[in-house]
Design an enzyme around this catalytic site. Structure first.
Site, PDB file in Angstrom:
ATOM      1  N   PRO A 154     -15.394  -4.585   3.394  1.00 37.37           N
ATOM      2  CG  PRO A 154     -14.935  -3.843   5.571  1.00 37.37           C
ATOM      3  CD  PRO A 154     -14.263  -4.236   4.283  1.00 37.37           C
ATOM      4  CG  LEU A 155     -17.570  -0.124   5.055  1.00 33.32           C
ATOM      5  CD1 LEU A 155     -16.908   1.177   5.511  1.00 33.32           C
ATOM      6  CD2 LEU A 155     -18.955  -0.254   5.686  1.00 33.32           C
ATOM      7  N   GLY A 156     -17.732  -2.325   0.728  1.00 31.15           N
ATOM      8  CA  GLY A 156     -17.810  -2.284  -0.737  1.00 31.15           C
ATOM      9  C   GLY A 156     -16.542  -1.793  -1.373  1.00 31.15           C
TER      10      GLY A 156
ATOM     11  CE1 TYR B  36      -3.156  -2.900   0.274  1.00 24.76           C
ATOM     12  CE2 TYR B  36      -3.350  -2.548   2.629  1.00 24.76           C
ATOM     13  CZ  TYR B  36      -3.691  -3.246   1.499  1.00 24.76           C
ATOM     14  OH  TYR B  36      -4.574  -4.296   1.587  1.00 24.76           O
TER      15      TYR B  36
HETATM   16  N1  LIG Z   1      -6.638  -9.013   0.927  1.00 26.78           N
HETATM   17  C1  LIG Z   1      -6.914  -8.191  -0.044  1.00 26.78           C
HETATM   18  O1  LIG Z   1      -6.703  -8.508  -1.223  1.00 26.78           O
HETATM   19  C2  LIG Z   1      -7.479  -6.853   0.272  1.00 26.78           C
HETATM   20  C3  LIG Z   1      -8.063  -6.098  -0.736  1.00 26.78           C
HETATM   21  C4  LIG Z   1      -8.612  -4.869  -0.407  1.00 26.78           C
HETATM   22  C5  LIG Z   1      -8.578  -4.417   0.895  1.00 26.78           C
HETATM   23  N2  LIG Z   1      -7.983  -5.175   1.879  1.00 26.78           N
HETATM   24  C6  LIG Z   1      -7.997  -4.716   3.295  1.00 26.78           C
HETATM   25  O2  LIG Z   1      -9.324  -4.470   3.670  1.00 26.78           O
HETATM   26  C7  LIG Z   1      -9.427  -3.180   4.296  1.00 26.78           C
HETATM   27  C8  LIG Z   1     -10.792  -2.597   4.043  1.00 26.78           C
HETATM   28  O3  LIG Z   1     -10.981  -2.388   2.678  1.00 26.78           O
HETATM   29  P1  LIG Z   1     -11.136  -0.948   2.009  1.00 26.78           P
HETATM   30  O4  LIG Z   1     -10.704   0.122   2.913  1.00 26.78           O
HETATM   31  O5  LIG Z   1     -10.511  -1.019   0.689  1.00 26.78           O
HETATM   32  O6  LIG Z   1     -12.693  -0.890   1.747  1.00 26.78           O
HETATM   33  P2  LIG Z   1     -13.969  -0.670   2.694  1.00 26.78           P
HETATM   34  O7  LIG Z   1     -13.580  -0.726   4.131  1.00 26.78           O
HETATM   35  O8  LIG Z   1     -15.011  -1.587   2.190  1.00 26.78           O
HETATM   36  O9  LIG Z   1     -14.434   0.797   2.287  1.00 26.78           O
HETATM   37  C9  LIG Z   1     -13.581   1.898   2.311  1.00 26.78           C
HETATM   38  C10 LIG Z   1     -14.316   3.034   1.624  1.00 26.78           C
HETATM   39  O10 LIG Z   1     -15.473   3.364   2.385  1.00 26.78           O
HETATM   40  C11 LIG Z   1     -15.413   4.738   2.791  1.00 26.78           C
HETATM   41  N3  LIG Z   1     -15.919   4.775   4.175  1.00 26.78           N
HETATM   42  C12 LIG Z   1     -15.379   4.190   5.265  1.00 26.78           C
HETATM   43  N4  LIG Z   1     -16.140   4.421   6.360  1.00 26.78           N
HETATM   44  C13 LIG Z   1     -17.187   5.166   5.948  1.00 26.78           C
HETATM   45  C14 LIG Z   1     -18.299   5.723   6.605  1.00 26.78           C
HETATM   46  N5  LIG Z   1     -18.508   5.551   7.916  1.00 26.78           N
HETATM   47  N6  LIG Z   1     -19.183   6.461   5.871  1.00 26.78           N
HETATM   48  C15 LIG Z   1     -19.015   6.642   4.533  1.00 26.78           C
HETATM   49  N7  LIG Z   1     -17.952   6.128   3.855  1.00 26.78           N
HETATM   50  C16 LIG Z   1     -17.049   5.400   4.557  1.00 26.78           C
HETATM   51  C17 LIG Z   1     -13.967   5.126   2.706  1.00 26.78           C
HETATM   52  O11 LIG Z   1     -13.855   6.503   2.402  1.00 26.78           O
HETATM   53  P3  LIG Z   1     -13.289   7.576   3.504  1.00 26.78           P
HETATM   54  O12 LIG Z   1     -11.809   7.405   3.534  1.00 26.78           O
HETATM   55  O13 LIG Z   1     -13.727   8.873   2.961  1.00 26.78           O
HETATM   56  O14 LIG Z   1     -13.933   7.242   4.802  1.00 26.78           O
HETATM   57  C18 LIG Z   1     -13.508   4.283   1.522  1.00 26.78           C
HETATM   58  O15 LIG Z   1     -13.855   4.914   0.308  1.00 26.78           O
HETATM   59  C19 LIG Z   1      -8.290  -2.382   3.675  1.00 26.78           C
HETATM   60  O16 LIG Z   1      -7.906  -1.314   4.473  1.00 26.78           O
HETATM   61  C20 LIG Z   1      -7.222  -3.442   3.555  1.00 26.78           C
HETATM   62  O17 LIG Z   1      -6.513  -3.496   4.749  1.00 26.78           O
HETATM   63  C21 LIG Z   1      -7.461  -6.381   1.568  1.00 26.78           C
END
Ligand SMILES: NC(=O)c1ccc[n+]([C@@H]2O[C@H](COP(=O)([O-])OP(=O)(O)OC[C@H]3O[C@@H](n4cnc5c(N)ncnc54)[C@H](OP(=O)(O)O)[C@@H]3O)[C@@H](O)[C@H]2O)c1
Length: 291
Positions: A216-218, A66
């Site tokens: 988890p949030l899409g 990252y």
């Molecule tokens: N193993 C893998 O291949 C893999 C792949 C992807 C991700 N991951 C891991 O999974 C974790 C979570 O995934 P992710 O961060 O990509 O996606 P996510 O948690 O599904 O969603 C993050 C998105 O949601 C927004 N968000 C978060 N909280 C919010 C809220 N309360 N209200 C409105 N919008 C909100 C964030 O924007 P803001 O910043 O504006 O809040 C960001 O755009 C990552 O940090 C990473 O560690 C692993």
């Protein structure tokens, strides 16, 4: 001072003394746009991490790809020396191309280098948990994972890694992995709209192994659904809080790592642990399951 919160109870990684609060934090959003380079606001990123830990988060998910390197360096800047009980879970198996693409990095040397990059950038002598990430961006691909996992098992024996997990794997790959080494967690894509892993979650629960949904949030395009909005409005919460509460209620072995670059969103996400969804609401949310 931030008040320590109820984060949905806790779960102990099998065969370890690592007890994780069920709502953790995913650090991917702390790098710059497209998970590349430094964030626009480094102080803001540091504030998110410190607020998370002050509220009781003891599970941070990250990777040295990252940024690359940036997210781990910010974690170290914000939190080092790390508080007792904080578990940093990282992942190896990918690298970034100069065009910001996401490429596999599963050769022996790439895996060894990735473990050392994580150690150096996080400032650690030993990594708590390393997930071997295989498969494609959004889903597992078929095939043996014996070769890369054997490399990580060797690094574990050398003392560079405490425990191993898997990411983007199929049930068959998990079963193969468990003949090679102990697996303490599995991280795959799963959320209200992507429910392919229902069977895997159930099987892991039976084995006492946590399932950690990524996106988890899409993910990059957070979930959007009229049904979700209606439920959130009826519960005086936000759609994202409902999405997280649904995961917590879905199975006791689910641990959350929602990602955010905003302290406001972080607080909302942590508060989701206190949101109870009645069974009729859970039935309403089933209309969102797309898979
Ligand atoms: N193993 C893998 O291949 C893999 C792949 C992807 C991700 N991951 C891991 O999974 C974790 C979570 O995934 P992710 O961060 O990509 O996606 P996510 O948690 O599904 O969603 C993050 C998105 O949601 C927004 N968000 C978060 N909280 C919010 C809220 N309360 N209200 C409105 N919008 C909100 C964030 O924007 P803001 O910043 O504006 O809040 C960001 O755009 C990552 O940090 C990473 O560690 C692993």
């Amino acid at each position: 001072m931030t008040k320590q919160m109820n984060l949905g109870g806790s779960f102990t990684l099998p065969g370890t003394k690592m007890t994780l609060n069920r709502v953790g934090y995913g650090a991917m959003q702390l790098a710059g746009p497209e998970v590349w380079g430094p964030p626009r606001n480094v102080d803001g990123a540091i504030a998110v991490l410190r607020e998370a830990v002050a509220a009781g988060v003891n599970h941070i998910d990250t990777s040295d790809f990252y940024g690359p390197h940036v997210t781990n360096q910010i974690i170290k800047q914000a939190l080092y020396p790390y508080p007792d009980g904080l578990v940093i879970v990282t992942k190896v198996g990918a690298r970034r191309g100069q065009d910001k693409s996401w490429l596999h990095a599963l050769s022996r040397q790439e895996l060894i280098d990735a473990v050392h990059d994580n150690l150096r950038n996080l400032g650690l002598d030993r990594l708590d948990v390393v997930n071997l990430r295989v498969g494609e961006m959004m889903e597992p691909s078929a095939g043996s994972i014996e070769a890369p996992l054997t490399v990580l098992a060797e690094l574990k024996r050398q003392g560079l890694i405490r425990h191993l997990g898997l990411s983007n794997v199929s049930p068959e790959q998990l079963a193969e992995a468990q003949t090679i080494t102990e697996i303490v967690c599995v991280q795959n894509l799963y959320n209200l709209a992507h429910r392919n892993d229902d069977g895997l979650i159930h099987d892991l629960a039976g084995q006492g192994i946590p399932y950690v949904p990524f996106f988890p949030l899409g993910g990059f395009s957070p979930l959007q659904s009229a049904a979700l909005d209606a439920v959130a409005a009826s519960l005086r919460s936000t759609p994202m809080q409902v999405a997280l509460a649904w995961l917590l209620q879905r199975s006791p072995n689910i641990l959350l790592i929602p990602g955010t670059s905003s302290v406001k969103h972080l607080r909302q996400n942590l508060d989701a642990a206190t949101l109870h969804l009645p069974s009729e609401i859970i039935a309403d949310l089933d209309s969102i399951g797309g898979d």
